[in-house]
Design a protein around this motif. Structure first.
Motif, PDB file in Angstrom:
ATOM      1  N   PRO A  21     -18.935  49.311 -21.733  1.00  0.00           N
ATOM      2  CA  PRO A  21     -20.007  49.163 -20.754  1.00  0.00           C
ATOM      3  C   PRO A  21     -20.710  47.800 -20.847  1.00  0.00           C
ATOM      4  O   PRO A  21     -20.885  47.244 -21.934  1.00  0.00           O
ATOM      5  CB  PRO A  21     -20.966  50.302 -21.109  1.00  0.00           C
ATOM      6  N   ALA A  22     -21.116  47.299 -19.693  1.00  0.00           N
ATOM      7  CA  ALA A  22     -21.729  45.967 -19.591  1.00  0.00           C
ATOM      8  C   ALA A  22     -22.942  45.805 -20.493  1.00  0.00           C
ATOM      9  O   ALA A  22     -23.208  44.705 -20.981  1.00  0.00           O
ATOM     10  CB  ALA A  22     -22.108  45.678 -18.134  1.00  0.00           C
ATOM     11  N   ARG A  23     -23.647  46.899 -20.765  1.00  0.00           N
ATOM     12  CA  ARG A  23     -24.862  46.791 -21.596  1.00  0.00           C
ATOM     13  C   ARG A  23     -24.555  46.340 -23.027  1.00  0.00           C
ATOM     14  O   ARG A  23     -25.459  45.992 -23.769  1.00  0.00           O
ATOM     15  CB  ARG A  23     -25.635  48.102 -21.585  1.00  0.00           C
ATOM     16  N   SER A  27     -22.673  41.290 -27.280  1.00  0.00           N
ATOM     17  CA  SER A  27     -21.995  41.122 -28.566  1.00  0.00           C
ATOM     18  C   SER A  27     -20.537  40.736 -28.323  1.00  0.00           C
ATOM     19  O   SER A  27     -19.902  41.229 -27.400  1.00  0.00           O
ATOM     20  CB  SER A  27     -22.031  42.424 -29.368  1.00  0.00           C
ATOM     21  N   SER A  28     -20.023  39.868 -29.161  1.00  0.00           N
ATOM     22  CA  SER A  28     -18.590  39.569 -29.118  1.00  0.00           C
ATOM     23  C   SER A  28     -17.927  40.010 -30.429  1.00  0.00           C
ATOM     24  O   SER A  28     -16.759  39.729 -30.655  1.00  0.00           O
ATOM     25  CB  SER A  28     -18.355  38.076 -28.864  1.00  0.00           C
ATOM     26  N   ASP A  29     -18.689  40.726 -31.264  1.00  0.00           N
ATOM     27  CA  ASP A  29     -18.176  41.219 -32.539  1.00  0.00           C
ATOM     28  C   ASP A  29     -17.272  42.427 -32.292  1.00  0.00           C
ATOM     29  O   ASP A  29     -17.738  43.454 -31.792  1.00  0.00           O
ATOM     30  CB  ASP A  29     -19.343  41.609 -33.446  1.00  0.00           C
ATOM     31  N   PRO A  30     -15.975  42.320 -32.620  1.00  0.00           N
ATOM     32  CA  PRO A  30     -15.050  43.432 -32.369  1.00  0.00           C
ATOM     33  C   PRO A  30     -15.503  44.757 -32.981  1.00  0.00           C
ATOM     34  O   PRO A  30     -15.396  45.806 -32.336  1.00  0.00           O
ATOM     35  CB  PRO A  30     -13.740  42.952 -32.992  1.00  0.00           C
ATOM     36  N   ALA A  31     -16.039  44.739 -34.188  1.00  0.00           N
ATOM     37  CA  ALA A  31     -16.478  45.981 -34.837  1.00  0.00           C
ATOM     38  C   ALA A  31     -17.625  46.631 -34.060  1.00  0.00           C
ATOM     39  O   ALA A  31     -17.665  47.853 -33.908  1.00  0.00           O
ATOM     40  CB  ALA A  31     -16.893  45.710 -36.279  1.00  0.00           C
ATOM     41  N   GLU A  32     -18.548  45.830 -33.575  1.00  0.00           N
ATOM     42  CA  GLU A  32     -19.666  46.353 -32.772  1.00  0.00           C
ATOM     43  C   GLU A  32     -19.152  46.908 -31.439  1.00  0.00           C
ATOM     44  O   GLU A  32     -19.548  47.983 -31.010  1.00  0.00           O
ATOM     45  CB  GLU A  32     -20.702  45.250 -32.534  1.00  0.00           C
ATOM     46  N   LEU A  33     -18.267  46.171 -30.774  1.00  0.00           N
ATOM     47  CA  LEU A  33     -17.701  46.642 -29.503  1.00  0.00           C
ATOM     48  C   LEU A  33     -16.964  47.967 -29.692  1.00  0.00           C
ATOM     49  O   LEU A  33     -17.060  48.865 -28.851  1.00  0.00           O
ATOM     50  CB  LEU A  33     -16.763  45.585 -28.908  1.00  0.00           C
ATOM     51  N   ALA A  34     -16.258  48.108 -30.801  1.00  0.00           N
ATOM     52  CA  ALA A  34     -15.488  49.330 -31.070  1.00  0.00           C
ATOM     53  C   ALA A  34     -16.387  50.563 -31.116  1.00  0.00           C
ATOM     54  O   ALA A  34     -15.958  51.650 -30.718  1.00  0.00           O
ATOM     55  CB  ALA A  34     -14.721  49.192 -32.379  1.00  0.00           C
ATOM     56  N   THR A  35     -17.621  50.406 -31.561  1.00  0.00           N
ATOM     57  CA  THR A  35     -18.511  51.565 -31.676  1.00  0.00           C
ATOM     58  C   THR A  35     -18.953  52.108 -30.321  1.00  0.00           C
ATOM     59  O   THR A  35     -19.526  53.198 -30.253  1.00  0.00           O
ATOM     60  CB  THR A  35     -19.768  51.247 -32.525  1.00  0.00           C
ATOM     61  N   GLU A  39     -17.192  55.004 -24.291  1.00  0.00           N
ATOM     62  CA  GLU A  39     -18.277  55.976 -24.372  1.00  0.00           C
ATOM     63  C   GLU A  39     -18.751  56.497 -23.016  1.00  0.00           C
ATOM     64  O   GLU A  39     -19.259  57.620 -22.929  1.00  0.00           O
ATOM     65  CB  GLU A  39     -19.446  55.463 -25.207  1.00  0.00           C
ATOM     66  N   ASP A  40     -18.586  55.732 -21.938  1.00  0.00           N
ATOM     67  CA  ASP A  40     -19.036  56.206 -20.633  1.00  0.00           C
ATOM     68  C   ASP A  40     -18.023  57.122 -19.943  1.00  0.00           C
ATOM     69  O   ASP A  40     -18.344  57.737 -18.927  1.00  0.00           O
ATOM     70  CB  ASP A  40     -19.385  55.031 -19.709  1.00  0.00           C
ATOM     71  N   ILE A  41     -16.815  57.222 -20.482  1.00  0.00           N
ATOM     72  CA  ILE A  41     -15.804  58.112 -19.917  1.00  0.00           C
ATOM     73  C   ILE A  41     -15.453  59.231 -20.901  1.00  0.00           C
ATOM     74  O   ILE A  41     -14.971  60.291 -20.510  1.00  0.00           O
ATOM     75  CB  ILE A  41     -14.545  57.319 -19.489  1.00  0.00           C
ATOM     76  N   SER A  66     -12.944  40.899 -15.444  1.00  0.00           N
ATOM     77  CA  SER A  66     -11.894  40.289 -16.267  1.00  0.00           C
ATOM     78  C   SER A  66     -12.295  40.142 -17.733  1.00  0.00           C
ATOM     79  O   SER A  66     -11.691  39.369 -18.456  1.00  0.00           O
ATOM     80  CB  SER A  66     -11.541  38.914 -15.701  1.00  0.00           C
ATOM     81  N   ARG A  67     -13.282  40.903 -18.170  1.00  0.00           N
ATOM     82  CA  ARG A  67     -13.804  40.719 -19.528  1.00  0.00           C
ATOM     83  C   ARG A  67     -12.757  40.991 -20.605  1.00  0.00           C
ATOM     84  O   ARG A  67     -12.100  42.015 -20.609  1.00  0.00           O
ATOM     85  CB  ARG A  67     -15.040  41.574 -19.747  1.00  0.00           C
TER      86      ARG A  67
END
Length: 161
Positions: A21-23, A27-35, A39-41, A66-67
């Motif tokens: 999700p855009a919110r 962060s560009s930290d892979p570990a943070e993104l993984a958490t 989650e929205d689906i 294209s993120r």
């Protein structure tokens, strides 16, 4: 190269906004993104996903913006491969660039269910549904793409040369 894991199953048009999700794009930290992956689906995805698991989806997986964060989040969550009937072109390119294996295979997309145990052989493109005893012929990865994936992405591949 092979992938082997439990399947998480999704339908058509899973866009990058539900993958990450855009919110969370501050962060560009892979570990943070993984958490926050999926989650929205699928609220339970990050609680249940194990290293090596596989996402299977229908048409147009990764559509939307294209993120590059989307394939990064999937890979960092531990997913070893995404199989779909079709992928959005920019997602396909971004996934390869960051070293996330993806395979288009309409037959596998239709013949694999959530919770199935699946093995993928990237050399041959074969997809084995161990739960149902079926197999599908996906597109084999060209050698140069396997090298990019083995190097964990295009930048590492280029830097290692």
């Amino acid at each position: 190269m092979k992938a082997n894991g439990t399947v998480f199953r999704y339908g058509d048009n899973v866009d990058t906004d539900v993958i990450i999700p855009a919110r969370y794009l501050n962060s560009s930290d892979p570990a943070e993104l993984a958490t926050h992956c999926m989650e929205d689906i699928d609220q339970d995805f990050v609680k249940k996903v194990q290293k090596g698991d596989i996402i299977v989806a229908d048409k147009n997986f990764g559509c939307g913006s294209s993120r590059e964060h989307a394939p990064i989040a999937i890979k960092a969550a531990g997913v070893s491969c995404v199989i779909a009937e079709t992928f959005a072109r920019i997602f396909y390119r971004n996934a390869i660039n960051i070293g996330l294996p993806i395979i288009e295979c309409p037959e596998a997309s239709k013949g694999i269910e959530a919770g199935d145990q699946v093995e993928v052989d990237f050399d041959s493109g074969m997809i084995y549904n161990r739960t149902r005893g079926t197999q599908f012929k996906g597109q084999a990865f060209p050698e140069f793409m396997q090298k990019i994936i083995a190097a964990e992405g295009l930048i590492n591949y280029i830097n290692n040369k």
